[in-house]
Design a protein around this motif. Structure first.
Motif, mmCIF file in Angstrom:
data_model
loop_
_atom_site.group_PDB
_atom_site.id
_atom_site.type_symbol
_atom_site.label_atom_id
_atom_site.label_comp_id
_atom_site.label_asym_id
_atom_site.label_seq_id
_atom_site.Cartn_x
_atom_site.Cartn_y
_atom_site.Cartn_z
ATOM 1 N N GLU A 19 0.852 -1.179 0.000
ATOM 2 C CA GLU A 19 0.000 0.000 0.000
ATOM 3 C C GLU A 19 0.893 1.235 0.000
ATOM 4 O O GLU A 19 1.877 1.278 0.746
ATOM 5 C CB GLU A 19 -0.861 0.004 1.258
ATOM 6 C CG GLU A 19 -1.824 1.167 1.327
ATOM 7 C CD GLU A 19 -2.740 1.077 2.554
ATOM 8 O OE1 GLU A 19 -3.953 1.175 2.377
ATOM 9 O OE2 GLU A 19 -2.217 0.895 3.670
ATOM 10 N N MET A 20 0.576 2.218 -0.816
ATOM 11 C CA MET A 20 1.354 3.453 -0.723
ATOM 12 C C MET A 20 0.665 4.441 0.201
ATOM 13 O O MET A 20 -0.560 4.457 0.322
ATOM 14 C CB MET A 20 1.654 4.077 -2.082
ATOM 15 C CG MET A 20 0.600 4.068 -3.127
ATOM 16 S SD MET A 20 1.212 5.046 -4.543
ATOM 17 C CE MET A 20 1.047 3.888 -5.881
ATOM 18 N N ARG A 216 3.964 0.317 2.608
ATOM 19 C CA ARG A 216 3.842 -0.621 3.726
ATOM 20 C C ARG A 216 2.952 -1.779 3.288
ATOM 21 O O ARG A 216 2.237 -1.691 2.291
ATOM 22 C CB ARG A 216 3.227 0.066 4.939
ATOM 23 C CG ARG A 216 1.784 0.497 4.694
ATOM 24 C CD ARG A 216 1.155 1.070 5.944
ATOM 25 N NE ARG A 216 -0.185 1.588 5.686
ATOM 26 C CZ ARG A 216 -0.912 2.233 6.577
ATOM 27 N NH1 ARG A 216 -0.446 2.460 7.793
ATOM 28 N NH2 ARG A 216 -2.114 2.657 6.279
ATOM 29 N N ARG A 217 3.006 -2.863 4.053
ATOM 30 C CA ARG A 217 2.033 -3.931 3.845
ATOM 31 C C ARG A 217 0.698 -3.404 4.360
ATOM 32 O O ARG A 217 0.675 -2.672 5.377
ATOM 33 C CB ARG A 217 2.451 -5.172 4.644
ATOM 34 C CG ARG A 217 3.742 -5.816 4.177
ATOM 35 C CD ARG A 217 3.626 -6.331 2.771
ATOM 36 N NE ARG A 217 4.809 -7.106 2.378
ATOM 37 C CZ ARG A 217 4.993 -7.601 1.168
ATOM 38 N NH1 ARG A 217 4.098 -7.362 0.202
ATOM 39 N NH2 ARG A 217 6.070 -8.298 0.890
ATOM 40 N N PRO A 218 -0.422 -3.754 3.680
ATOM 41 C CA PRO A 218 -1.724 -3.219 4.118
ATOM 42 C C PRO A 218 -1.936 -3.433 5.615
ATOM 43 O O PRO A 218 -1.720 -4.528 6.134
ATOM 44 C CB PRO A 218 -2.727 -4.040 3.306
ATOM 45 C CG PRO A 218 -1.966 -4.494 2.111
ATOM 46 C CD PRO A 218 -0.549 -4.648 2.530
ATOM 47 N N ALA A 220 -0.155 -2.422 8.073
ATOM 48 C CA ALA A 220 1.060 -2.350 8.904
ATOM 49 C C ALA A 220 1.319 -0.911 9.352
ATOM 50 O O ALA A 220 0.624 0.020 8.955
ATOM 51 C CB ALA A 220 2.249 -2.884 8.124
ATOM 52 N N GLU A 221 2.339 -0.745 10.206
ATOM 53 C CA GLU A 221 2.773 0.587 10.647
ATOM 54 C C GLU A 221 3.246 1.406 9.445
ATOM 55 O O GLU A 221 3.622 0.833 8.421
ATOM 56 C CB GLU A 221 3.980 0.447 11.589
ATOM 57 C CG GLU A 221 3.720 -0.345 12.832
ATOM 58 C CD GLU A 221 3.284 0.557 13.965
ATOM 59 O OE1 GLU A 221 4.118 1.346 14.434
ATOM 60 O OE2 GLU A 221 2.094 0.473 14.358
ATOM 61 N N LEU A 222 3.285 2.728 9.597
ATOM 62 C CA LEU A 222 3.784 3.575 8.513
ATOM 63 C C LEU A 222 5.241 3.246 8.210
ATOM 64 O O LEU A 222 6.038 3.009 9.118
ATOM 65 C CB LEU A 222 3.695 5.045 8.910
ATOM 66 C CG LEU A 222 2.312 5.693 8.926
ATOM 67 C CD1 LEU A 222 2.430 7.160 9.288
ATOM 68 C CD2 LEU A 222 1.620 5.539 7.571
ATOM 69 N N GLY A 223 5.592 3.224 6.938
ATOM 70 C CA GLY A 223 6.975 2.998 6.524
ATOM 71 C C GLY A 223 7.763 4.294 6.547
ATOM 72 O O GLY A 223 7.222 5.372 6.804
ATOM 73 N N THR A 224 9.069 4.180 6.296
ATOM 74 C CA THR A 224 9.920 5.379 6.199
ATOM 75 C C THR A 224 9.593 6.111 4.900
ATOM 76 O O THR A 224 9.465 5.498 3.852
ATOM 77 C CB THR A 224 11.404 4.972 6.195
ATOM 78 O OG1 THR A 224 11.643 4.212 7.368
ATOM 79 C CG2 THR A 224 12.301 6.191 6.167
ATOM 80 N N ARG A 225 9.477 7.444 5.000
ATOM 81 C CA ARG A 225 9.072 8.209 3.825
ATOM 82 C C ARG A 225 10.243 8.889 3.143
ATOM 83 O O ARG A 225 11.261 9.168 3.776
ATOM 84 C CB ARG A 225 8.064 9.270 4.228
ATOM 85 C CG ARG A 225 8.692 10.394 5.025
ATOM 86 C CD ARG A 225 7.622 11.320 5.565
ATOM 87 N NE ARG A 225 8.091 12.023 6.728
ATOM 88 C CZ ARG A 225 8.561 13.285 6.707
ATOM 89 N NH1 ARG A 225 8.624 13.934 5.578
ATOM 90 N NH2 ARG A 225 8.946 13.860 7.818
ATOM 91 N N ARG A 247 10.044 2.191 -6.629
ATOM 92 C CA ARG A 247 11.461 2.185 -6.261
ATOM 93 C C ARG A 247 11.619 1.662 -4.830
ATOM 94 O O ARG A 247 12.467 0.799 -4.559
ATOM 95 C CB ARG A 247 12.033 3.609 -6.356
ATOM 96 C CG ARG A 247 13.528 3.708 -6.105
ATOM 97 C CD ARG A 247 13.986 5.154 -6.024
ATOM 98 N NE ARG A 247 13.563 5.803 -4.780
ATOM 99 C CZ ARG A 247 14.232 5.743 -3.628
ATOM 100 N NH1 ARG A 247 15.371 5.087 -3.557
ATOM 101 N NH2 ARG A 247 13.761 6.341 -2.545
ATOM 102 N N GLN A 248 10.763 2.143 -3.933
ATOM 103 C CA GLN A 248 10.870 1.727 -2.526
ATOM 104 C C GLN A 248 10.534 0.246 -2.365
ATOM 105 O O GLN A 248 11.209 -0.472 -1.618
ATOM 106 C CB GLN A 248 9.943 2.589 -1.655
ATOM 107 C CG GLN A 248 10.385 4.053 -1.585
ATOM 108 C CD GLN A 248 9.483 4.900 -0.692
ATOM 109 O OE1 GLN A 248 8.661 4.381 0.050
ATOM 110 N NE2 GLN A 248 9.638 6.217 -0.777
ATOM 111 N N ILE A 249 9.502 -0.215 -3.050
ATOM 112 C CA ILE A 249 9.117 -1.634 -2.949
ATOM 113 C C ILE A 249 10.276 -2.523 -3.390
ATOM 114 O O ILE A 249 10.614 -3.507 -2.723
ATOM 115 C CB ILE A 249 7.855 -1.911 -3.799
ATOM 116 C CG1 ILE A 249 6.641 -1.219 -3.167
ATOM 117 C CG2 ILE A 249 7.613 -3.408 -3.944
ATOM 118 C CD1 ILE A 249 5.402 -1.220 -4.032
ATOM 119 N N GLU A 250 10.885 -2.132 -4.497
ATOM 120 C CA GLU A 250 12.002 -2.929 -5.017
ATOM 121 C C GLU A 250 13.133 -3.028 -3.993
ATOM 122 O O GLU A 250 13.682 -4.104 -3.758
ATOM 123 C CB GLU A 250 12.515 -2.270 -6.295
ATOM 124 C CG GLU A 250 13.104 -3.237 -7.289
ATOM 125 C CD GLU A 250 13.308 -2.541 -8.636
ATOM 126 O OE1 GLU A 250 14.479 -2.308 -8.978
ATOM 127 O OE2 GLU A 250 12.299 -2.212 -9.295
#
Ligand code: ADP
Ligand code: MG
Length: 493
Positions: A19-20, A216-218, A220-225, A247-250
């Motif tokens: 999820e973005m 992030r995975r649906p 989940a906690e917020l990822g680094t931005r 790019r981030q997912i990769e």
């Protein structure tokens, strides 16, 4: 949506769904004749350094004086964002060195902004409703501009923008797709333009966005931005987000981690690239500007401004939906620009059927305006002309096909639609004798197709097409259908 359908805003990958998460910091130039703390003009396109006061050039001993108009505009904007207005706010110095910043600091608001929490509501094309939280809105100065392309050996600086008032509008990380982020900026822009607090002109830099993206995975906690700086078109905002999320997912799927960093979007490649990492981030050493008193005003000042606000897009949308039963998304697009909404309302006042008028404005008229890439106000077909076309379609004077041709004719060569229909003989043929004659000709000339249509009634459309063609699109299509069925002995479907 079907049960097994994936919600539109997830990115599927071999390792599962992602999820973005997007949050935007929008810089909107305040519509005001003079700057935030000086009397210099703000008009776009002036000769370099023609609009620079001693305050903007940071001459020693110059003192900033707050421009009341900018304060009024910020409060009105806050009201338009249904936000909390802070009766007391504080201006701080944000210290950094850059050649286009003669003061050596930007006057901004840090811990106590003029506007607090608010909200922007979006109606998406697929029917989804999204609410984007506003964290704050604060006032700050714009910087000047370094010019590196004027001379082979030197760089120049243009301080016309130096000290111009900006509103920084910070959203919560509430958006989940590039479409939502684009819709948010469009909606924000629409609200600002209705209010007259920012002209929203992205090409001239009056509105630009810093785009924060994480994945992030649906659930989940917020990822680094990562923050993509200064994106200045709706299209680029979409492209930058799509590129950045992937790019981030990769990186994460390859076992890496996202570094919090500031990035730049390159419109030529459609990619983002690193500008500076968190470690290199500035330490701005914010502190209250000793040259300025805290900004204080009364609740009655706010109440007066609230009482004078114009009807805003969401109110207009609600009214259109209540009065004329328009769909959410149609109403949202109609009210997005005030000129567009006024045009539609004028058609209804002139007697057009509201739903037909909404459809016609959104599809035919707006379609052509966008295709020609001109401003809505410059379109050569008036609301009166479009109303006349719709009325003639409605009462059967002209066919739907002719209505479109007539519209194009008026667009290209002007003229009164009713007169054009008379002069050019565009009236719909509803004379059954005349239509029957043509049907007989078509049937006689096409024995093979006649055989075919008896076996396969769905090929009847071919006959309808032939008859319409022979009448130059003027035959009444229902009548053609009925008469054809009768002649070919095909039951009504
Ligand atoms: P800072 O003030 O350090 O720039 P903020 O927390 O104020 O950071 O956030 C700035 C912007 O980044 C806001 O628009 C916010 O919505 C957005 N943001 C914060 N965290 C995230 C995240 N994990 N993913 C995407 N956007 C985020
Ligand atoms: Mg920030």
């Amino acid at each position: 949506m079907a049960d097994d359908a994936v919600p539109a805003h997830l990115i599927n990958s071999s390792t599962g769904d992602w999820e973005m998460v997007i949050g935007l910091e929008v810089h909107a130039q305040v519509t005001s004749k003079s700057k935030l703390f000086s009397g210099a003009a703000t008009e776009f396109g002036a000769k370099p350094n023609a609009q620079v006061s001693l305050v903007d050039a940071a001459m020693p001993g110059m003192l900033p004086v707050i421009n009341e108009e900018c304060v009024t505009q910020a409060v009105r904007t806050g009201l338009g964002l249904k936000a909390k207005i802070n009766l007391r706010s504080v201006f701080d110095r944000k210290n950094y060195f850059y050649p286009d910043l003669p003061q050596g600091y930007q006057i901004s608001q840090f811990t106590q902004p003029i506007v607090g929490e608010g909200e922007v509501a979006l109606d998406m094309e697929d029917g989804e409703e999204v609410r984007v939280g506003i964290e704050r809105l604060h006032l700050e100065q714009d910087a000047g501009k370094s010019l590196h392309d004027q001379d082979p050996k030197s760089s120049y600086v243009d301080l016309n923008r130096s000290g111009v008032a900006l509103m920084e509008i910070v959203s919560r990380p509430d958006m989940r797709s590039s479409e939502q982020a684009q819709a948010y900026v469009l909606k924000l822009r629409s609200i600002l333009r209705y209010l007259g607090t920012c002209d929203g002109n992205m090409e001239e830099g009056s509105l630009r966005a810093d785009v924060n993206v994480s994945v992030r995975r649906p659930g989940a906690e917020l990822g680094t931005r990562c923050e993509i700086k200064n994106v200045n078109s709706i299209r680029f905002i979409g492209q930058a987000i799509e590129y950045e999320a992937r790019r981030q997912i990769e990186i994460i799927e390859d076992g890496g981690a996202i570094d919090q960093e500031t990035r730049l979007f390159d419109p030529r490649t459609g990619e983002t690239r690193s500008m500076r990492s968190k470690e290199e981030a500035h330490d701005y050493r914010y502190f209250p500007d000793p040259d300025l008193l805290p900004l204080e005003f009364s609740q009655s000042f706010v109440d007066d401004l609230a009482a004078q606000l114009p009807e805003l897009p969401d109110q207009k949308k609600a009214r259109f939906m209540a009065d004329w039963e328009l769909e959410h998304y149609d109403a949202e697009v109609l009210v997005a620009e005030k000129e567009r909404a006024d045009y539609f309302e004028e058609m209804v006042t002139l007697g057009a059927d509201p739903k037909a008028a909404a459809n016609w404005v959104l599809n035919t008229h707006l379609g052509r305006v966008n295709k020609e890439d001109i401003d809505f106000e410059k379109a050569p077909v008036s609301a009166q002309a479009n109303t006349a076309i719709l009325k003639m379609t409605d009462d059967g004077t002209i066919s739907g096909k002719i209505a479109k041709d007539l519209y194009d004719l008026v667009w290209e060569s002007g003229g009164d639609p009713e007169k054009l229909v008379e002069e050019r003989g565009l009236k719909q043929v509803s004379d059954s004798g005349e239509i029957e004659k043509i049907i007989d000709e078509v049937i006689a000339a096409n024995p093979k197709q006649v055989e075919q249509v008896k076996a396969k009634p769905q090929t009847l459309g071919w006959f309808v097409g032939q008859v319409m063609q022979k009448t130059g699109g003027k035959a009444n299509p229902q009548m053609v259908n009925q008469l054809l069925r009768a002649k070919l002995e095909i039951a009504e479907s």
